[in-house]
Design a protein around this motif. Sequence first.
Motif, PDB file in Angstrom:
ATOM      1  N   ALA A 111       6.020  -4.759  -2.490  1.00 23.73           N
ATOM      2  CA  ALA A 111       6.264  -5.474  -1.237  1.00 23.73           C
ATOM      3  C   ALA A 111       5.086  -5.405  -0.275  1.00 23.73           C
ATOM      4  O   ALA A 111       5.139  -5.988   0.809  1.00 23.73           O
ATOM      5  N   ALA A 112       4.026  -4.704  -0.655  1.00 22.13           N
ATOM      6  CA  ALA A 112       2.897  -4.502   0.253  1.00 22.13           C
ATOM      7  C   ALA A 112       2.098  -5.789   0.444  1.00 22.13           C
ATOM      8  O   ALA A 112       2.063  -6.643  -0.447  1.00 22.13           O
ATOM      9  N   PRO A 113       1.435  -5.940   1.586  1.00 18.36           N
ATOM     10  CA  PRO A 113       0.671  -7.151   1.874  1.00 18.36           C
ATOM     11  C   PRO A 113      -0.724  -7.156   1.248  1.00 18.36           C
ATOM     12  O   PRO A 113      -1.659  -7.720   1.810  1.00 18.36           O
ATOM     13  N   LEU A 114      -0.857  -6.538   0.089  1.00 15.75           N
ATOM     14  CA  LEU A 114      -2.138  -6.462  -0.614  1.00 15.75           C
ATOM     15  C   LEU A 114      -1.828  -6.162  -2.074  1.00 15.75           C
ATOM     16  O   LEU A 114      -1.008  -5.280  -2.357  1.00 15.75           O
ATOM     17  N   PRO A 115      -2.438  -6.858  -3.029  1.00 19.43           N
ATOM     18  CA  PRO A 115      -2.202  -6.529  -4.440  1.00 19.43           C
ATOM     19  C   PRO A 115      -2.596  -5.086  -4.717  1.00 19.43           C
ATOM     20  O   PRO A 115      -3.660  -4.631  -4.286  1.00 19.43           O
ATOM     21  N   MET A 116      -1.740  -4.371  -5.439  1.00 16.10           N
ATOM     22  CA  MET A 116      -2.033  -2.959  -5.661  1.00 16.10           C
ATOM     23  C   MET A 116      -1.378  -2.442  -6.922  1.00 16.10           C
ATOM     24  O   MET A 116      -0.420  -3.021  -7.452  1.00 16.10           O
ATOM     25  N   GLY A 117      -1.908  -1.322  -7.386  1.00 11.94           N
ATOM     26  CA  GLY A 117      -1.333  -0.593  -8.495  1.00 11.94           C
ATOM     27  C   GLY A 117      -1.155   0.859  -8.103  1.00 11.94           C
ATOM     28  O   GLY A 117      -1.696   1.320  -7.093  1.00 11.94           O
ATOM     29  N   VAL A 118      -0.408   1.594  -8.909  1.00 12.52           N
ATOM     30  CA  VAL A 118      -0.099   2.993  -8.631  1.00 12.52           C
ATOM     31  C   VAL A 118      -0.691   3.874  -9.726  1.00 12.52           C
ATOM     32  O   VAL A 118      -0.582   3.558 -10.914  1.00 12.52           O
ATOM     33  N   VAL A 119      -1.337   4.945  -9.313  1.00 16.27           N
ATOM     34  CA  VAL A 119      -1.851   5.954 -10.229  1.00 16.27           C
ATOM     35  C   VAL A 119      -0.957   7.187 -10.096  1.00 16.27           C
ATOM     36  O   VAL A 119      -0.912   7.813  -9.033  1.00 16.27           O
ATOM     37  N   VAL A 120      -0.216   7.507 -11.134  1.00 12.69           N
ATOM     38  CA  VAL A 120       0.603   8.719 -11.148  1.00 12.69           C
ATOM     39  C   VAL A 120      -0.311   9.895 -11.465  1.00 12.69           C
ATOM     40  O   VAL A 120      -1.121   9.828 -12.398  1.00 12.69           O
ATOM     41  N   ALA A 121      -0.196  10.964 -10.696  1.00 10.41           N
ATOM     42  CA  ALA A 121      -1.108  12.102 -10.870  1.00 10.41           C
ATOM     43  C   ALA A 121      -0.343  13.406 -11.004  1.00 10.41           C
ATOM     44  O   ALA A 121       0.680  13.611 -10.354  1.00 10.41           O
TER      45      ALA A 121
END
Length: 317
Positions: A111-121
């Motif tokens: 839902a963020a106003p910028l394309p993004m991905g998540v890095v699980v750490a």
Amino acid sequence: MPKAQSHLHLTGAMRPSTLDELAARHGVAVPPLTGLTGGPHEWAVFQGRYDAARAAIRTAEDVARVVREAAEDDAADGCGWLELQVDPTSYAPVLGGLEAAVEAVLTAAAAAPLPMGVVVASSWARSGEHATTLARLAARYAGDGVVGFGLSNDERLGRIEDFAPAFRVAGDAGLLRTPHGGFFTGPAHVRACVEVLGATRVGHGTAAATDPVVLELLAGRGVALEICPTSYPPFGVHALDEIPVRTLLAAGVRVALGSDDPLLFAVGLGGQYALCRDVLGLTDAELAALARGSITSSAAPAGLRQAMLAGVETWLA
């Protein structure tokens, strides 16, 4: 100038005003966080402040706000793609478990106003078995917003070989592999992150600049270093004007600038580029090389990547 954000932690992405509001709402005592200045500080000083701030994130709604505001802040700095790193272990107790924590971040990212991905750490301070659990969790969400698997915290706290199984799981799932390394440790640690863990990017890794063999390895394999200029002076790792960005670029190593934890270090993504220009004396062509490195080493979709790269050339012209 278009750019990607490759190194940003969830709690460290919080705006100071948001931290104050969430801490007051949840009755959490948080010491003043005005950035790590002076020093050099021991790692425990940073970790204590970070942990205090993290305790103010208590609900999925809190996560959504932090993610949205981080995206807004990076977008304002010309960022076209954001990769946000999160250790779900830290948020699982209040969000309902590891899976629920990952899903809260993924929902917020979508839902963020910028394309993004998540890095699980995972963390160097935890066991290899725990890291493997998180790598399997990350692999389950590959294609659904998780783009990478990382290893954060002080790299002196763990043994590289203990984490090899976790990174094999991540690699088999097609995820970026981004362990922190070469911050407090020497170039041999960076080399082992590549050769033992199969790193596609290394968080920080500035120690590599002291070893031509490691520089050649990074350049030859296309492994990028996530350099966060304001993260080093507070720990005595580098003076601001001694960060070896130009050495890395000259060796053909891809460099992706990140802001790491702007909540504590008080400088966002655009400010990191400004420091490279104003303090390190980088030229426009070198700044463009940093932007290209951030984009080409990211998990941004191909079409977006090409558009951002074209935008870099337009800026440079």
